[in-house]
Design a protein around this motif. Sequence first.
Motif, mmCIF file in Angstrom:
data_model
loop_
_atom_site.group_PDB
_atom_site.id
_atom_site.type_symbol
_atom_site.label_atom_id
_atom_site.label_comp_id
_atom_site.label_asym_id
_atom_site.label_seq_id
_atom_site.Cartn_x
_atom_site.Cartn_y
_atom_site.Cartn_z
ATOM 1 N N MET A 131 0.828 -1.206 0.000
ATOM 2 C CA MET A 131 0.000 0.000 0.000
ATOM 3 C C MET A 131 0.865 1.259 0.000
ATOM 4 S SD MET A 131 -1.778 0.908 3.701
ATOM 5 C CE MET A 131 -1.401 2.521 4.315
ATOM 6 N N VAL A 132 0.301 2.340 -0.580
ATOM 7 C CA VAL A 132 1.030 3.616 -0.621
ATOM 8 C C VAL A 132 0.487 4.503 0.489
ATOM 9 C CG1 VAL A 132 1.530 5.641 -1.999
ATOM 10 C CG2 VAL A 132 1.366 3.394 -3.104
ATOM 11 N N LEU A 133 1.382 4.909 1.401
ATOM 12 C CA LEU A 133 0.958 5.763 2.512
ATOM 13 C C LEU A 133 1.028 7.231 2.097
ATOM 14 C CD1 LEU A 133 0.199 5.798 5.593
ATOM 15 C CD2 LEU A 133 2.631 6.320 5.981
ATOM 16 N N ASN A 134 -0.085 7.954 2.248
ATOM 17 C CA ASN A 134 -0.085 9.386 1.979
ATOM 18 C C ASN A 134 -0.045 10.136 3.304
ATOM 19 O OD1 ASN A 134 -0.080 11.709 0.535
ATOM 20 N ND2 ASN A 134 -2.176 11.532 -0.261
ATOM 21 N N LYS A 135 0.599 11.278 3.302
ATOM 22 C CA LYS A 135 0.565 12.176 4.465
ATOM 23 C C LYS A 135 0.074 13.525 3.958
ATOM 24 C CE LYS A 135 4.463 10.039 6.882
ATOM 25 N NZ LYS A 135 5.820 10.263 7.431
ATOM 26 N N SER A 136 -0.987 14.049 4.585
ATOM 27 C CA SER A 136 -1.601 15.289 4.108
ATOM 28 C C SER A 136 -1.750 16.279 5.253
ATOM 29 C CB SER A 136 -3.003 15.013 3.544
ATOM 30 O OG SER A 136 -2.964 13.992 2.579
ATOM 31 N N VAL A 137 -1.614 17.564 4.936
ATOM 32 C CA VAL A 137 -1.927 18.614 5.919
ATOM 33 C C VAL A 137 -3.366 19.044 5.668
ATOM 34 C CG1 VAL A 137 -1.410 20.921 6.766
ATOM 35 C CG2 VAL A 137 0.462 19.373 6.101
ATOM 36 N N ILE A 138 -4.197 18.842 6.712
ATOM 37 C CA ILE A 138 -5.640 19.016 6.602
ATOM 38 C C ILE A 138 -6.066 20.288 7.329
ATOM 39 C CG2 ILE A 138 -7.869 17.943 7.242
ATOM 40 C CD1 ILE A 138 -6.356 16.228 5.298
ATOM 41 N N MET A 139 -7.043 20.982 6.778
ATOM 42 C CA MET A 139 -7.613 22.163 7.443
ATOM 43 C C MET A 139 -8.557 21.680 8.536
ATOM 44 S SD MET A 139 -7.465 25.541 6.865
ATOM 45 C CE MET A 139 -8.017 26.606 8.194
ATOM 46 N N LEU A 140 -8.335 22.114 9.788
ATOM 47 C CA LEU A 140 -9.149 21.643 10.906
ATOM 48 C C LEU A 140 -10.145 22.701 11.378
ATOM 49 C CD1 LEU A 140 -6.297 19.930 13.006
ATOM 50 C CD2 LEU A 140 -7.941 18.812 11.461
ATOM 51 N N LYS A 141 -9.700 23.934 11.477
ATOM 52 C CA LYS A 141 -10.509 24.978 12.115
ATOM 53 C C LYS A 141 -9.983 26.321 11.637
ATOM 54 C CE LYS A 141 -11.046 26.699 16.814
ATOM 55 N NZ LYS A 141 -10.524 26.537 18.178
ATOM 56 N N ARG A 142 -10.860 27.294 11.440
ATOM 57 C CA ARG A 142 -10.420 28.591 10.909
ATOM 58 C C ARG A 142 -9.724 29.414 12.002
ATOM 59 N NH1 ARG A 142 -11.558 27.913 6.065
ATOM 60 N NH2 ARG A 142 -13.445 26.821 5.434
ATOM 61 N N PRO A 143 -8.506 29.868 11.741
ATOM 62 C CA PRO A 143 -7.785 30.664 12.752
ATOM 63 C C PRO A 143 -8.275 32.115 12.739
ATOM 64 C CG PRO A 143 -6.427 30.391 10.803
ATOM 65 C CD PRO A 143 -7.705 29.653 10.524
ATOM 66 N N GLU A 144 -8.178 32.786 13.867
ATOM 67 C CA GLU A 144 -8.466 34.219 13.904
ATOM 68 C C GLU A 144 -7.177 35.031 13.826
ATOM 69 O OE1 GLU A 144 -11.221 34.646 17.379
ATOM 70 O OE2 GLU A 144 -12.538 35.307 15.752
ATOM 71 N N GLU A 145 -6.113 34.442 14.369
ATOM 72 C CA GLU A 145 -4.825 35.140 14.274
ATOM 73 C C GLU A 145 -3.852 34.190 13.582
ATOM 74 O OE1 GLU A 145 -4.263 36.621 18.313
ATOM 75 O OE2 GLU A 145 -5.612 38.298 17.828
ATOM 76 N N TYR A 146 -2.668 33.959 14.139
ATOM 77 C CA TYR A 146 -1.759 33.007 13.486
ATOM 78 C C TYR A 146 -2.329 31.595 13.591
ATOM 79 C CZ TYR A 146 1.755 36.636 13.055
ATOM 80 O OH TYR A 146 2.419 37.777 12.698
ATOM 81 N N PRO A 147 -2.263 30.803 12.529
ATOM 82 C CA PRO A 147 -2.728 29.419 12.613
ATOM 83 C C PRO A 147 -1.759 28.599 13.477
ATOM 84 C CG PRO A 147 -1.708 29.850 10.468
ATOM 85 C CD PRO A 147 -1.743 31.164 11.185
ATOM 86 N N ILE A 148 -2.306 27.665 14.234
ATOM 87 C CA ILE A 148 -1.487 26.841 15.126
ATOM 88 C C ILE A 148 -1.543 25.380 14.647
ATOM 89 C CG2 ILE A 148 -1.228 26.008 17.515
ATOM 90 C CD1 ILE A 148 -2.651 28.671 18.349
ATOM 91 N N PRO A 149 -0.360 24.781 14.373
ATOM 92 C CA PRO A 149 -0.337 23.375 13.960
ATOM 93 C C PRO A 149 -0.979 22.502 15.032
ATOM 94 C CG PRO A 149 1.804 24.402 13.566
ATOM 95 C CD PRO A 149 0.982 25.391 14.352
ATOM 96 N N GLU B 62 -4.034 22.591 15.879
ATOM 97 C CA GLU B 62 -5.324 23.174 16.228
ATOM 98 C C GLU B 62 -6.086 23.600 14.960
ATOM 99 O OE1 GLU B 62 -5.242 26.322 19.138
ATOM 100 O OE2 GLU B 62 -7.307 26.907 18.668
ATOM 101 N N HIS B 63 -5.430 24.355 14.116
ATOM 102 C CA HIS B 63 -6.107 24.860 12.910
ATOM 103 C C HIS B 63 -5.817 24.019 11.675
ATOM 104 C CE1 HIS B 63 -5.708 28.432 15.619
ATOM 105 N NE2 HIS B 63 -7.009 28.408 15.403
ATOM 106 N N PHE B 64 -4.648 23.406 11.652
ATOM 107 C CA PHE B 64 -4.333 22.454 10.577
ATOM 108 C C PHE B 64 -3.463 21.347 11.169
ATOM 109 C CE2 PHE B 64 -0.814 25.437 8.536
ATOM 110 C CZ PHE B 64 -0.350 25.792 9.789
ATOM 111 N N GLY B 65 -3.553 20.156 10.575
ATOM 112 C CA GLY B 65 -2.814 19.053 11.165
ATOM 113 C C GLY B 65 -2.492 17.981 10.136
ATOM 114 N N LEU B 66 -1.521 17.126 10.479
ATOM 115 C CA LEU B 66 -1.066 16.072 9.578
ATOM 116 C C LEU B 66 -1.974 14.854 9.696
ATOM 117 C CD1 LEU B 66 1.463 16.075 7.693
ATOM 118 C CD2 LEU B 66 2.548 14.607 9.405
ATOM 119 N N GLN B 67 -2.321 14.279 8.563
ATOM 120 C CA GLN B 67 -3.191 13.105 8.563
ATOM 121 C C GLN B 67 -2.589 12.051 7.636
ATOM 122 O OE1 GLN B 67 -7.236 13.063 6.588
ATOM 123 N NE2 GLN B 67 -7.874 13.496 8.687
#
Lengths: 343, 343
Positions: free
Chosen positions: B1-19, B21-26
């Motif tokens: 199998m081929v493993l993919n790693k993606s950065v996913i949008m989790l939640k809209r940030p109001e100031e600086y985005p925080i890894p 919390e607002h985006f994360g690896l999946q």
Amino acid sequence: MVLNKSVIMLKRPEEYPIPGEHFGLQESEFKPVLKNGDIATRNLALSLDPYMRPRMDAEKSYIDCFKIGEPLIAGGVAEVIESQNPRFPVGTIIEGYVGWELYTHLTEANIQDHRILHGARESSIPLSSYLGVLGMPGMTAYSSLIEVGAPKAGETIFISAAAGAVGQLVGQMAKRLGLRVVGSVGSDEKVEFLLKDLHFDAAFNYKRGNILENLRKAAPEGIDIYYENVGGEQLEAVLEQMNDHGRIVACGMISQYNTKNAYGVRNLLQVVIKRIRFEGFLVEELYAKYGEQFDKEVGSWFANKEIKYVEDVAHGIENAMDAFVGMLKGKNFGKQVVKIADL
Amino acid sequence: MVLNKSVIMLKRPEEYPIPGEHFGLQESEFKPVLKNGDIATRNLALSLDPYMRPRMDAEKSYIDCFKIGEPLIAGGVAEVIESQNPRFPVGTIIEGYVGWELYTHLTEANIQDHRILHGARESSIPLSSYLGVLGMPGMTAYSSLIEVGAPKAGETIFISAAAGAVGQLVGQMAKRLGLRVVGSVGSDEKVEFLLKDLHFDAAFNYKRGNILENLRKAAPEGIDIYYENVGGEQLEAVLEQMNDHGRIVACGMISQYNTKNAYGVRNLLQVVIKRIRFEGFLVEELYAKYGEQFDKEVGSWFANKEIKYVEDVAHGIENAMDAFVGMLKGKNFGKQVVKIADL
């Protein structure tokens, strides 16, 4: 002896100018000694315009400041009463800068741009028209709407101070070009005027309710051109409601002239996001390109009563200062002029 | 199998985005089912750019928002590994939007604007160059400087974020056109880079001292063009120091992307007084007019080492989020890219 009455600059205002404190009336004998090329005028009417307020400040803007101890300057219509200049013989009626006063001595250097109003004595057109619809405000409206606004039929234009010297003309010209025309003003009476007399498609009183909500109601399809006379809060609201590739014709910002606390516009990011063009201009720089076309088109529209032009006339140099402050506060109804004398 | 790693949008940030919390690896299995016209790519390098921050917000700007639960999107260089599209056979190296991930399934609708990098396998030019000097940031600098800036030899240009992806190129291009070039950056090290490596005429660190004083020293004859990447305080200072008929190329406003308290610019009256043109643009809308000329000129300047281009390279998709936040905070030195895999 000939008695002159002049409005003199006394002290630079920080907010609204106060008669007697920042400018005041002075009497003196008028006995000009004309050099070759000079003329003396009897002033008939003066134009009072918002751009004069920045001229009261110490810092030069695009035009020199008024000098302390000297008469303020205004566009005016005047009769030549003495002349050492063959271009302007005695009896000529002219339009151009004169002092806020009964009589002005104009040196040759100061009359380079003055125009002769041929046939003005015989015409039925009131002389004050040459200070408004047929003068600088008219040319301002006409040339900047085309040059900076780049209007296209079907678009929506929003005009602030829409019953003012320039605004009332921009609205009517935009209607002629097939635009949807929306205006803001500072009284319900002026709203009525825009809707009933000038046939605007929508209008609101910016003092009633939230500006952005008013704009959304009046221009639900967004704004393509903003004709900017006011600045501050109205500009901020417009940026929110503007369409992509919108144009802002930066004619003036009267809300920012009389305050020490300028309004901070927080959403200029919209200029990037919507690819807005926000652009200033100087009417003097547009005469070469649009002067002839303006004289022909607007002259004929006005003569044929295809466009209206409302003036607010103060009478006598003694009332010029109050009229000026009133205009800065939006109390005028239509273009502010001061009638000084009959022809 | 081929493993993919993606950065996913989790939640809209109001100031600086925080890894996290607002985006994360999946991680997930990559097993695309290609329809006619689709391709699958192995991603080699990603471009991280300031304009992505507004895409994290809920409100659509000129480009769609990132969708919650889906991978973020970036310009990238990638290798086609599966194909149902004859335009992009397996093995083709392409440049265009891909996900922030190791592998992406691109539908036919999403590859309309992708370009094939012919000869990229054999070339000595690093693939990341197609994301910078030879890609969107290069085209942005080149086309907007000419189209919006209207530069003339002898004029002064001021560039904010002048060591960034676009700024470093604008400066060098303006030098070639005979302008005096001034830049601001956020560290003393970057000041040195502008002066010594890119031969700017003047540069300053905006974090040291008063911005307007720095500007007056660096551009005593005034500013004719402001290449705007930052917004807020720097914009306000520039308006004071701008010359008549100045142009502001509104490329971006990074200082306003990560804050709930946008800066209020109080001196827009200068746009009126100085007849300034303040104008946004979208690089996609300038390709038709400048694309060919850009490929030819900038391609040859870069190949002949007549212009420099500094990149800040993060390694591995795992480090993309930190690199992105660092860039938003100005920690990158040069154009931010993420190297994902070797060709």
